[in-house]
Write a protein that holds these residues in place. Structure first.
Motif, PDB file in Angstrom:
ATOM      1  N   UNK A  25       0.696  -1.362  -0.135  1.00 23.36           N
ATOM      2  CA  UNK A  25       0.154  -0.123  -0.019  1.00 23.36           C
ATOM      3  C   UNK A  25       0.595   1.348  -0.092  1.00 23.36           C
ATOM      4  N   UNK A  26       2.122   1.260  -0.124  1.00 22.65           N
ATOM      5  CA  UNK A  26       3.067   2.349  -0.417  1.00 22.65           C
ATOM      6  C   UNK A  26       3.045   2.695  -1.541  1.00 22.65           C
ATOM      7  N   UNK A  27       3.083   4.270  -1.817  1.00 26.97           N
ATOM      8  CA  UNK A  27       3.187   4.694  -3.110  1.00 26.97           C
ATOM      9  C   UNK A  27       4.564   5.053  -3.582  1.00 26.97           C
ATOM     10  N   UNK A  28       4.930   4.615  -4.745  1.00 24.10           N
ATOM     11  CA  UNK A  28       6.230   4.865  -5.051  1.00 24.10           C
ATOM     12  C   UNK A  28       6.223   5.289  -6.528  1.00 24.10           C
ATOM     13  N   UNK A  29       7.308   6.201  -7.155  1.00 27.70           N
ATOM     14  CA  UNK A  29       7.365   6.515  -8.417  1.00 27.70           C
ATOM     15  C   UNK A  29       8.726   6.789  -8.887  1.00 27.70           C
ATOM     16  N   UNK A  30       9.027   6.431 -10.049  1.00 26.48           N
ATOM     17  CA  UNK A  30      10.482   6.480 -10.678  1.00 26.48           C
ATOM     18  C   UNK A  30      10.818   8.052 -10.769  1.00 26.48           C
ATOM     19  N   UNK A  31      12.164   8.405 -10.301  1.00 24.44           N
ATOM     20  CA  UNK A  31      12.561   9.585 -10.305  1.00 24.44           C
ATOM     21  C   UNK A  31      12.412  10.030 -11.618  1.00 24.44           C
ATOM     22  N   UNK A  32      12.802   9.225 -12.621  1.00 18.11           N
ATOM     23  CA  UNK A  32      12.714   9.820 -14.096  1.00 18.11           C
ATOM     24  C   UNK A  32      11.216  10.357 -14.468  1.00 18.11           C
ATOM     25  N   UNK A  33      10.459   9.671 -13.916  1.00 18.85           N
ATOM     26  CA  UNK A  33       8.793  10.042 -14.153  1.00 18.85           C
ATOM     27  C   UNK A  33       8.704  11.161 -13.531  1.00 18.85           C
ATOM     28  N   UNK A  34       9.082  11.400 -12.266  1.00 15.28           N
ATOM     29  CA  UNK A  34       8.808  12.671 -11.646  1.00 15.28           C
ATOM     30  C   UNK A  34       9.573  13.668 -12.271  1.00 15.28           C
ATOM     31  N   UNK A  35      10.849  13.572 -12.838  1.00 16.90           N
ATOM     32  CA  UNK A  35      11.721  14.511 -13.433  1.00 16.90           C
ATOM     33  C   UNK A  35      11.209  15.056 -14.773  1.00 16.90           C
ATOM     34  N   UNK A  36      10.491  14.011 -15.462  1.00 12.77           N
ATOM     35  CA  UNK A  36      10.069  14.488 -16.706  1.00 12.77           C
ATOM     36  C   UNK A  36       8.746  15.040 -16.944  1.00 12.77           C
ATOM     37  N   UNK A  62      14.711   6.658  -0.612  1.00 13.97           N
ATOM     38  CA  UNK A  62      15.179   6.265  -2.256  1.00 13.97           C
ATOM     39  C   UNK A  62      16.460   5.945  -1.934  1.00 13.97           C
ATOM     40  N   UNK A  63      16.988   5.247  -2.874  1.00 14.91           N
ATOM     41  CA  UNK A  63      18.612   4.724  -2.658  1.00 14.91           C
ATOM     42  C   UNK A  63      19.554   5.835  -3.098  1.00 14.91           C
ATOM     43  N   UNK A  64      20.632   5.870  -2.371  1.00 10.94           N
ATOM     44  CA  UNK A  64      21.447   7.031  -2.667  1.00 10.94           C
ATOM     45  C   UNK A  64      21.285   8.474  -1.937  1.00 10.94           C
ATOM     46  N   UNK A  65      22.265   9.147  -2.387  1.00  9.06           N
ATOM     47  CA  UNK A  65      22.073  10.507  -1.964  1.00  9.06           C
ATOM     48  C   UNK A  65      21.733  11.571  -2.918  1.00  9.06           C
ATOM     49  N   UNK A  66      22.381  11.617  -3.890  1.00  6.01           N
ATOM     50  CA  UNK A  66      22.024  12.481  -5.070  1.00  6.01           C
ATOM     51  C   UNK A  66      21.500  12.023  -6.311  1.00  6.01           C
ATOM     52  N   UNK A  67      20.217  12.409  -6.725  1.00  2.00           N
ATOM     53  CA  UNK A  67      19.553  11.726  -7.741  1.00  2.00           C
ATOM     54  C   UNK A  67      19.797  12.740  -9.164  1.00  2.00           C
ATOM     55  N   UNK A  68      20.325  11.940 -10.209  1.00  2.57           N
ATOM     56  CA  UNK A  68      20.865  12.656 -11.199  1.00  2.57           C
ATOM     57  C   UNK A  68      20.038  12.412 -12.343  1.00  2.57           C
ATOM     58  N   UNK A  69      19.429  13.227 -13.141  1.00  2.00           N
ATOM     59  CA  UNK A  69      18.595  12.794 -14.351  1.00  2.00           C
ATOM     60  C   UNK A  69      19.329  11.963 -15.244  1.00  2.00           C
ATOM     61  N   UNK A  70      18.382  10.897 -15.791  1.00  2.00           N
ATOM     62  CA  UNK A  70      19.127   9.843 -16.909  1.00  2.00           C
ATOM     63  C   UNK A  70      20.035   8.844 -15.997  1.00  2.00           C
ATOM     64  N   UNK A  72      19.759   8.197 -12.798  1.00  2.00           N
ATOM     65  CA  UNK A  72      18.935   7.759 -11.820  1.00  2.00           C
ATOM     66  C   UNK A  72      17.358   7.688 -12.108  1.00  2.00           C
ATOM     67  N   UNK A  73      17.107   7.614 -13.330  1.00  3.07           N
ATOM     68  CA  UNK A  73      15.688   7.642 -13.697  1.00  3.07           C
ATOM     69  C   UNK A  73      15.058   6.410 -13.074  1.00  3.07           C
ATOM     70  N   UNK A  74      15.641   5.130 -13.066  1.00  3.35           N
ATOM     71  CA  UNK A  74      14.748   4.013 -12.650  1.00  3.35           C
ATOM     72  C   UNK A  74      14.932   3.931 -10.915  1.00  3.35           C
ATOM     73  N   UNK A  75      15.295   4.844 -10.111  1.00  5.67           N
ATOM     74  CA  UNK A  75      15.391   4.963  -8.793  1.00  5.67           C
ATOM     75  C   UNK A  75      14.022   5.095  -8.330  1.00  5.67           C
ATOM     76  N   UNK A  76      13.341   4.118  -7.352  1.00  4.88           N
ATOM     77  CA  UNK A  76      12.188   4.380  -6.847  1.00  4.88           C
ATOM     78  C   UNK A  76      12.077   5.320  -5.811  1.00  4.88           C
ATOM     79  N   UNK A  77      11.355   6.503  -5.929  1.00 11.30           N
ATOM     80  CA  UNK A  77      10.950   7.316  -4.516  1.00 11.30           C
ATOM     81  C   UNK A  77       9.622   6.813  -4.140  1.00 11.30           C
ATOM     82  N   UNK A  78       9.931   6.244  -2.640  1.00 11.70           N
ATOM     83  CA  UNK A  78       8.736   5.902  -1.796  1.00 11.70           C
ATOM     84  C   UNK A  78       8.097   6.607  -0.830  1.00 11.70           C
ATOM     85  N   UNK A  79       6.861   6.848  -0.935  1.00 12.24           N
ATOM     86  CA  UNK A  79       6.219   7.557   0.118  1.00 12.24           C
ATOM     87  C   UNK A  79       6.209   6.941   1.414  1.00 12.24           C
ATOM     88  N   UNK A  80       6.583   7.497   2.613  1.00 10.08           N
ATOM     89  CA  UNK A  80       6.711   6.765   3.444  1.00 10.08           C
ATOM     90  C   UNK A  80       5.408   7.180   4.541  1.00 10.08           C
TER      91      UNK A  80
END
Length: 82
Positions: A25-36, A62-70, A72-80
């Protein structure tokens, strides 16, 4: 000045709008989707900065510290928090 709380609230709304719920039931979105996304591009001057602030407040994760377009497009950003 940038109102961080307001930006984070907007971010949560956008993650809900663009994301999908997983089995837990947790909502997540790919960074690339958000960014684009055009609406996000217009809303957030510094999407990555807002994400970092939200992560520090344990609102998203989300995994990692800094997200970069391209890169990290497949990194999941999850709503806690819902």
């Amino acid at each position: 000045t940038m109102n961080v709380e307001h930006e984070i609230n907007l971010l949560v709304e956008e993650i809900r709008r663009l994301g999908t719920k997983n089995a837990d039931g947790q909502v997540s979105v790919k960074f690339g989707v958000l960014f684009a996304d055009e609406k996000c591009a217009n809303l957030f001057e510094a999407l990555v900065g807002t994400l970092k602030a939200a992560k520090r407040r344990k609102i998203v994760t989300y995994q990692g510290e800094l997200l970069l377009q391209g890169v990290h497009d497949n990194v999941d950003i999850m709503l806690l928090q819902d």
